[in-house]
Design a protein around this motif. Structure first.
Motif, PDB file in Angstrom:
ATOM      1  N   VAL A 272       0.843  -1.200   0.000  1.00  0.00           N
ATOM      2  CA  VAL A 272       0.000   0.000   0.000  1.00  0.00           C
ATOM      3  C   VAL A 272       0.881   1.255   0.000  1.00  0.00           C
ATOM      4  O   VAL A 272       0.553   2.256  -0.635  1.00  0.00           O
ATOM      5  CB  VAL A 272      -0.975  -0.011   1.201  1.00  0.00           C
ATOM      6  N   CYS A 273       2.038   1.200   0.683  1.00  0.00           N
ATOM      7  CA  CYS A 273       2.957   2.353   0.682  1.00  0.00           C
ATOM      8  C   CYS A 273       3.346   2.732  -0.748  1.00  0.00           C
ATOM      9  O   CYS A 273       3.490   3.913  -1.073  1.00  0.00           O
ATOM     10  CB  CYS A 273       4.224   2.045   1.479  1.00  0.00           C
ATOM     11  N   ASP A 274       3.529   1.710  -1.600  1.00  0.00           N
ATOM     12  CA  ASP A 274       3.900   1.999  -2.984  1.00  0.00           C
ATOM     13  C   ASP A 274       2.783   2.745  -3.719  1.00  0.00           C
ATOM     14  O   ASP A 274       3.029   3.445  -4.696  1.00  0.00           O
ATOM     15  CB  ASP A 274       4.219   0.699  -3.741  1.00  0.00           C
ATOM     16  N   ASP A 275       1.548   2.565  -3.260  1.00  0.00           N
ATOM     17  CA  ASP A 275       0.404   3.270  -3.860  1.00  0.00           C
ATOM     18  C   ASP A 275       0.217   4.664  -3.271  1.00  0.00           C
ATOM     19  O   ASP A 275      -0.508   5.486  -3.830  1.00  0.00           O
ATOM     20  CB  ASP A 275      -0.903   2.507  -3.555  1.00  0.00           C
TER      21      ASP A 275
ATOM     22  N   CYS B 268      -4.920  -0.914  -4.164  1.00  0.00           N
ATOM     23  CA  CYS B 268      -6.180  -0.254  -3.811  1.00  0.00           C
ATOM     24  C   CYS B 268      -6.144   1.238  -4.134  1.00  0.00           C
ATOM     25  O   CYS B 268      -7.166   1.909  -4.069  1.00  0.00           O
ATOM     26  CB  CYS B 268      -6.465  -0.439  -2.326  1.00  0.00           C
ATOM     27  N   GLY B 269      -4.938   1.769  -4.414  1.00  0.00           N
ATOM     28  CA  GLY B 269      -4.847   3.211  -4.625  1.00  0.00           C
ATOM     29  C   GLY B 269      -4.807   3.969  -3.308  1.00  0.00           C
ATOM     30  O   GLY B 269      -5.068   5.168  -3.287  1.00  0.00           O
ATOM     31  N   ALA B 270      -4.492   3.291  -2.225  1.00  0.00           N
ATOM     32  CA  ALA B 270      -4.390   3.924  -0.901  1.00  0.00           C
ATOM     33  C   ALA B 270      -5.618   4.782  -0.601  1.00  0.00           C
ATOM     34  O   ALA B 270      -5.514   5.962  -0.304  1.00  0.00           O
ATOM     35  CB  ALA B 270      -3.099   4.749  -0.798  1.00  0.00           C
ATOM     36  N   ARG B 271      -6.769   4.139  -0.668  1.00  0.00           N
ATOM     37  CA  ARG B 271      -8.022   4.897  -0.498  1.00  0.00           C
ATOM     38  C   ARG B 271      -8.199   5.432   0.921  1.00  0.00           C
ATOM     39  O   ARG B 271      -8.713   6.518   1.120  1.00  0.00           O
ATOM     40  CB  ARG B 271      -9.223   4.014  -0.867  1.00  0.00           C
ATOM     41  N   CYS B 272      -7.823   4.632   1.913  1.00  0.00           N
ATOM     42  CA  CYS B 272      -8.026   5.097   3.298  1.00  0.00           C
ATOM     43  C   CYS B 272      -7.141   6.304   3.611  1.00  0.00           C
ATOM     44  O   CYS B 272      -7.644   7.293   4.143  1.00  0.00           O
ATOM     45  CB  CYS B 272      -7.848   3.955   4.281  1.00  0.00           C
ATOM     46  N   PRO B 273      -5.836   6.252   3.264  1.00  0.00           N
ATOM     47  CA  PRO B 273      -5.035   7.470   3.454  1.00  0.00           C
ATOM     48  C   PRO B 273      -5.603   8.679   2.701  1.00  0.00           C
ATOM     49  O   PRO B 273      -5.461   9.812   3.155  1.00  0.00           O
ATOM     50  CB  PRO B 273      -3.655   7.069   2.913  1.00  0.00           C
ATOM     51  N   SER B 274      -6.300   8.452   1.573  1.00  0.00           N
ATOM     52  CA  SER B 274      -6.907   9.586   0.874  1.00  0.00           C
ATOM     53  C   SER B 274      -8.060  10.177   1.693  1.00  0.00           C
ATOM     54  O   SER B 274      -8.440  11.325   1.496  1.00  0.00           O
ATOM     55  CB  SER B 274      -7.380   9.186  -0.527  1.00  0.00           C
ATOM     56  N   GLY B 275      -8.624   9.391   2.592  1.00  0.00           N
ATOM     57  CA  GLY B 275      -9.625   9.903   3.527  1.00  0.00           C
ATOM     58  C   GLY B 275      -8.986  10.394   4.821  1.00  0.00           C
ATOM     59  O   GLY B 275      -9.670  10.601   5.820  1.00  0.00           O
TER      60      GLY B 275
ATOM     61  N   CYS C  88      -4.038   3.104   6.843  1.00  0.00           N
ATOM     62  CA  CYS C  88      -4.429   1.788   6.320  1.00  0.00           C
ATOM     63  C   CYS C  88      -4.635   0.840   7.499  1.00  0.00           C
ATOM     64  O   CYS C  88      -3.868   0.843   8.457  1.00  0.00           O
ATOM     65  CB  CYS C  88      -3.315   1.271   5.410  1.00  0.00           C
ATOM     66  N   THR C  89      -5.707   0.008   7.407  1.00  0.00           N
ATOM     67  CA  THR C  89      -5.935  -0.982   8.461  1.00  0.00           C
ATOM     68  C   THR C  89      -5.676  -2.399   7.956  1.00  0.00           C
ATOM     69  O   THR C  89      -5.866  -3.358   8.688  1.00  0.00           O
ATOM     70  CB  THR C  89      -7.362  -0.872   9.038  1.00  0.00           C
ATOM     71  N   GLY C  90      -5.265  -2.524   6.702  1.00  0.00           N
ATOM     72  CA  GLY C  90      -4.754  -3.821   6.239  1.00  0.00           C
ATOM     73  C   GLY C  90      -5.704  -4.722   5.479  1.00  0.00           C
ATOM     74  O   GLY C  90      -5.488  -5.926   5.427  1.00  0.00           O
ATOM     75  N   CYS C  91      -6.746  -4.190   4.823  1.00  0.00           N
ATOM     76  CA  CYS C  91      -7.802  -5.068   4.282  1.00  0.00           C
ATOM     77  C   CYS C  91      -7.350  -5.949   3.126  1.00  0.00           C
ATOM     78  O   CYS C  91      -7.986  -6.952   2.844  1.00  0.00           O
ATOM     79  CB  CYS C  91      -9.052  -4.283   3.923  1.00  0.00           C
ATOM     80  N   GLN C  92      -6.246  -5.603   2.437  1.00  0.00           N
ATOM     81  CA  GLN C  92      -5.852  -6.449   1.296  1.00  0.00           C
ATOM     82  C   GLN C  92      -4.845  -7.538   1.667  1.00  0.00           C
ATOM     83  O   GLN C  92      -4.278  -8.177   0.790  1.00  0.00           O
ATOM     84  CB  GLN C  92      -5.366  -5.585   0.132  1.00  0.00           C
ATOM     85  N   GLY C  93      -4.654  -7.737   2.963  1.00  0.00           N
ATOM     86  CA  GLY C  93      -3.844  -8.868   3.398  1.00  0.00           C
ATOM     87  C   GLY C  93      -2.351  -8.648   3.252  1.00  0.00           C
ATOM     88  O   GLY C  93      -1.894  -7.549   2.950  1.00  0.00           O
ATOM     89  N   PRO C  94      -1.566  -9.726   3.495  1.00  0.00           N
ATOM     90  CA  PRO C  94      -0.108  -9.577   3.539  1.00  0.00           C
ATOM     91  C   PRO C  94       0.507  -9.216   2.197  1.00  0.00           C
ATOM     92  O   PRO C  94      -0.049  -9.492   1.135  1.00  0.00           O
ATOM     93  CB  PRO C  94       0.379 -10.954   3.999  1.00  0.00           C
TER      94      PRO C  94
END
Lengths: 341, 486
Positions: free
Chosen positions: A213-216, A262-269, A273-279
């Motif tokens: 997610v950091c890469d996004d 995911c496009g880092a949607r939660c950080p955009s809000g 991130c709480t980890g929904c896309q797994g490891p």
């Protein structure tokens, strides 16, 4: 599945024999179904490329119709939701038998999801809380729902509720995984496109890009090479700079331990991130990976310097199970709490 | 000879809802049971979690109405941390909430429940879906429907991070502010939604209200249920989704009680039955009298009709006109017709759109003052109007800000008893002397779908229709007859 030329949408000019899709949901919230609707008008392309044989949410069906199908009749089954009742287990097994390809769709099917946090309790505790202890419940005679009940007029049955939430792969053989809570419309379309074009990766693959997610995340630029923090803050205690990396701000963000796409949607809000896309790729246990990343950020491995107390920092990380395994407890090495009985 | 008629599944899939109708020896309906075979145990596994994660955890109770849980949870945290958010934060939350209502009411009216009505109760089931609506209302209307459902989702995503399972709610405010560019974009979508709502009401007027048979059906006994009604109201007793006091009116329309969320335990009780995983709520002062309506039974209804009946009017001008028109046409407030839920839903769609325009044009809406510092963790109750009705979240926190206890009363739970009654009454109207009319399926569907029940909220998606099967058994459980959808 035959290859073909991709048009603009990648799905328009499908070959003569259409694919056969099925959708199903088990213990989940319906958000995965809404995510499919959120591909908006592109659902028409999907319908053009594939016949949807079985979509309880959208189409008429009966169990017996599925039972009557020859084995392997369905090309791809998209299965969302975790497995919590005997009925869900039964239908998962039935659909596995009837489908060539089984896709675990969404975080609940892939990892147990948020309903998987119920593995911190057992059935009796869940019932106790819901039907006996809840402050709004008036239940002096201690009635709880039963799988078989004789009422005045006759008898009624309910499916059995299990002690433990299981992932789809703990129940049947799974070919592909598309985690996300819910998966984004873009990722759903990419997955369907790969299926239609016959360009699926090897069995067992997660249908997400090979990155975190950091890469996004646009905030990643503000993360220094060597990150260390002096205080762990909870989101409601922090000021939450809308552009700065959450970890730099001392707020726990699961971005480094979570697979991207995911496009880092939660950080955009402006929330971590709480980890929904797994490891991340090549990691098995998301929580363990995050704990390891965090221990280096918190300097746990470093020698104690004057005025620096890593143990104090670690004690600021509250509810580690709920924080690091929010979506993945049933799939993790922890799996569930110890059953007392 | 006693018989049992089983309608399984009643919803989009087997196992998420089941109706069993028992006939007496004369072949008339003795009783009907609507069973909900699901439970996920959120109240238990929320214990021990970080309080600030609750808006995101409870959002997963329902993926169709995640914003309702997210927002109710955030409000419960405001109360539990003893913090009042800045007024700009409240307005941003309410604006996001209007986006959710626009999406959800559009989804229900055009995709889920509304096709029964727009296409017609007597139309073949295969046509009573969104495609049937397109056929009857025209492609231009269909385009507007798809566009405005997406607008609702977009408004929510712009303010919440994402539409399904938003993230921006925090005790004391909201995590994300609104930029001027975003404000302009939302303003455009909100104004467009006002026009769309008018279009939807005109469609309802042309297709339903100008058809005497439909109006008769709305007013018919089979679809009439006299109950109490509940909904949030502002200081002028006008309907509100986001905030205010909970008002309950009696079957006679008079105010029965008006209370602050924190008093909900004094007013509402929950009853447990062995045969379903869902609990039944009732007004404690009237009491649980079983599955019956009327002034002596504590059963009340929530949702669009519950809210309109519980309020003295709408706080925006166009919605107020429509409110007056509905009560004039259906004989004054309260309206007891279950099918009027659909009409009320469209009036609320107009209100949500008008209110979104008001909020997005507010000078304060782009303010950066969107968080207040929280106080010491304690106990708090949040209330909000979910699309399907009044929703309560009640948390007790530890001194470390962790969840000690959580109690949730979900919108559909409030309506669960009424849905059971409505289904039974519809069955009674259609079954006599052991003869089960084929129209039973349609009538029973319409009865419960009017409530937009959450466990069936996805029933009519897209090109969907509800799978139904009625099985009739004799007293020895031999299958006599099976009626399935054509």
């Amino acid at each position: 599945m035959p290859k073909r030329k991709a048009k603009k949408t990648g799905m328009k000019a499908v070959k003569k024999e259409k694919l056969k899709f099925a959708f199903y949901w088990a213990a989940s919230c319906g958000g995965c179904e809404i995510a499919v609707l959120d591909i908006d008008e592109k659902i028409l392309d999907v319908v053009e490329a594939a016949d949807i044989l079985f979509w309880p949410v959208a189409l008429d069906f009966k169990y017996k119709d599925v039972e009557a199908m020859p084995d392997g009749h369905i090309d791809v089954c998209f299965f969302n939701g975790a497995i919590r009742t005997e009925e869900q287990e039964h239908i998962a097994k039935l659909l596995r038998k009837k489908s060539k390809v089984m896709v675990a769709f969404g975080s609940c099917a892939c990892m147990g999801g948020i309903p998987g946090l119920a593995n911190l309790a057992d059935r009796e505790e869940v019932f106790q809380r819901a039907y006996l202890e809840s402050p709004s419940t008036e239940n002096p005679s201690g009635v709880v729902p039963k799988t078989y009940v004789k009422v005045r007029e006759g008898e009624l049955r309910l499916p059995e509720f299990y002690d433990t939430v299981k992932t789809l792969a703990q129940t049947v053989d799974v070919d592909y995984y598309l985690p996300g809570c819910p998966p984004t419309p873009e990722l759903i379309l990419q997955a369907v496109e790969a299926i239609v074009k016959g360009e699926l990766p090897p069995k067992g693959s997660i249908l997400l890009p090979q990155r975190s997610v950091c890469d996004d995340c646009p905030r990643n630029e503000t993360k220094p090479e060597k990150l260390s923090i002096s205080e762990v803050k909870r989101p409601y205690e922090a000021d939450l700079d809308p552009e700065k990396c959450f970890l730099v701000q001392g707020v726990i963000c699961l971005g480094p331990a979570t697979r991207g796409g995911c496009g880092a949607r939660c950080p955009s809000g402006n929330m971590p991130c709480t980890g929904c896309q797994g490891p991340c790729p090549n990691e098995i246990d998301q929580g363990a990976a995050m704990i390891s990343a965090l221990s280096s950020i918190l300097g746990v491995e470093q020698e104690k310097e004057e005025g620096y107390d890593p143990e104090r920092l670690v004690s600021q990380v509250v509810d580690p199970v709920g924080t690091f395994y929010m979506y993945s407890l049933p799939a993790s090495i922890l799996r569930r709490s110890v059953m007392r009985k | 000879m006693s018989k049992v008629v089983t309608i399984d599944p009643i919803t989009r899939l087997e196992g998420h809802g089941k109706i069993s109708i028992f006939l007496d020896e004369k072949g008339n309906v003795e009783n009907a049971y609507l069973q909900i075979p699901e439970l996920r145990g959120f109240e238990r596994f929320c214990e021990g979690r970080r309080a600030e994660l609750m808006p995101q955890i409870t959002s997963r109770i329902c993926g169709v109405c995640p914003v309702a849980h997210h927002m109710c949870s955030t409000k419960a945290l405001d109360a539990a941390f003893g913090v009042d958010p800045p007024s700009a934060a409240k307005k941003l939350r309410e604006l996001m909430y209007c986006g959710y209502m626009i999406y959800d009411h559009t989804l229900h009216f055009f995709y889920l429940g509304g096709p029964d009505f727009v296409v017609g109760p007597e139309a073949p089931p295969g046509e009573r879906n969104i495609l049937g609506v397109i056929k009857k209302a025209g492609l231009e209307v269909a385009k507007e429907v798809i566009k405005h459902r997406a607008y609702g989702q977009k408004i929510t995503a712009m303010l919440g991070g994402k539409a399904t399972h938003p993230v921006s709610g925090l005790p004391g405010g909201i995590a994300k502010s609104l930029s001027e560019d975003e404000r302009k974009e939302i303003e455009k979508m909100a104004k467009s939604s006002v026009e769309f709502s008018k279009l939807a009401l005109k469609l309802f007027d042309d297709i339903v209200l100008k058809n005497e048979k439909y109006v008769e059906l709305i007013k018919s006994d089979a679809y009439t249920l006299k109950t109490y009604y509940m909904g949030l109201v502002d200081e002028n007793n006008k309907l509100n989704f986001y905030d205010g006091k909970v008002r309950v009116v009696g079957p006679d329309g008079k105010e029965f009680v008006k209370f602050h969320a924190s008093q909900y335990l004094d007013v509402i009780g929950e009853h447990v039955e062995e045969w379903t995983y869902v609990k039944f709520t009732y007004l404690k002062k009237v009491g649980w009298k079983g599955l019956v309506g009327g002034p002596d039974s504590g059963i009340y209804r929530v949702g669009p009709l519950g809210r309109l009946n519980a309020a003295d009017g709408m706080a925006t001008p166009l919605a107020q006109q429509e409110y007056e028109k509905m009560y004039e046409m259906l004989g004054g407030r309260p309206v007891h017709s279950t099918l009027a839920f659909h009409w009320a839903r469209l009036i609320e769609l107009l209100y949500a759109s008008e209110r979104a325009v008001e909020l997005v044009q507010d000078d304060e809406i782009t303010s950066k003052d969107i968080r207040n510092p929280v106080g010491a963790p304690g106990e708090g109750v949040g209330v909000i109007e979910a699309a399907r009705g009044t929703l309560y979240h009640h948390y007790k926190l530890t001194e470390d800000g962790m969840i000690k206890k959580a109690n949730l009363i979900v919108a559909t739970t409030n309506n669960a008893a009424s849905i059971c009654i409505s289904v039974r009454e519809a069955a009674k109207a259609l079954i006599s002397g052991g003869r089960v009319s084929d129209g039973l399926l349609n009538m029973v569907e319409m009865a419960f779908r009017a409530y937009d029940p959450c466990y069936a909220c996805a029933t009519h998606f897209a090109i969907g229709k509800m799978p139904l099967e009625v099985k009739i058994y004799d007293h020895e459980k031999n299958l006599l007859k099976t009626i399935t959808r054509p």
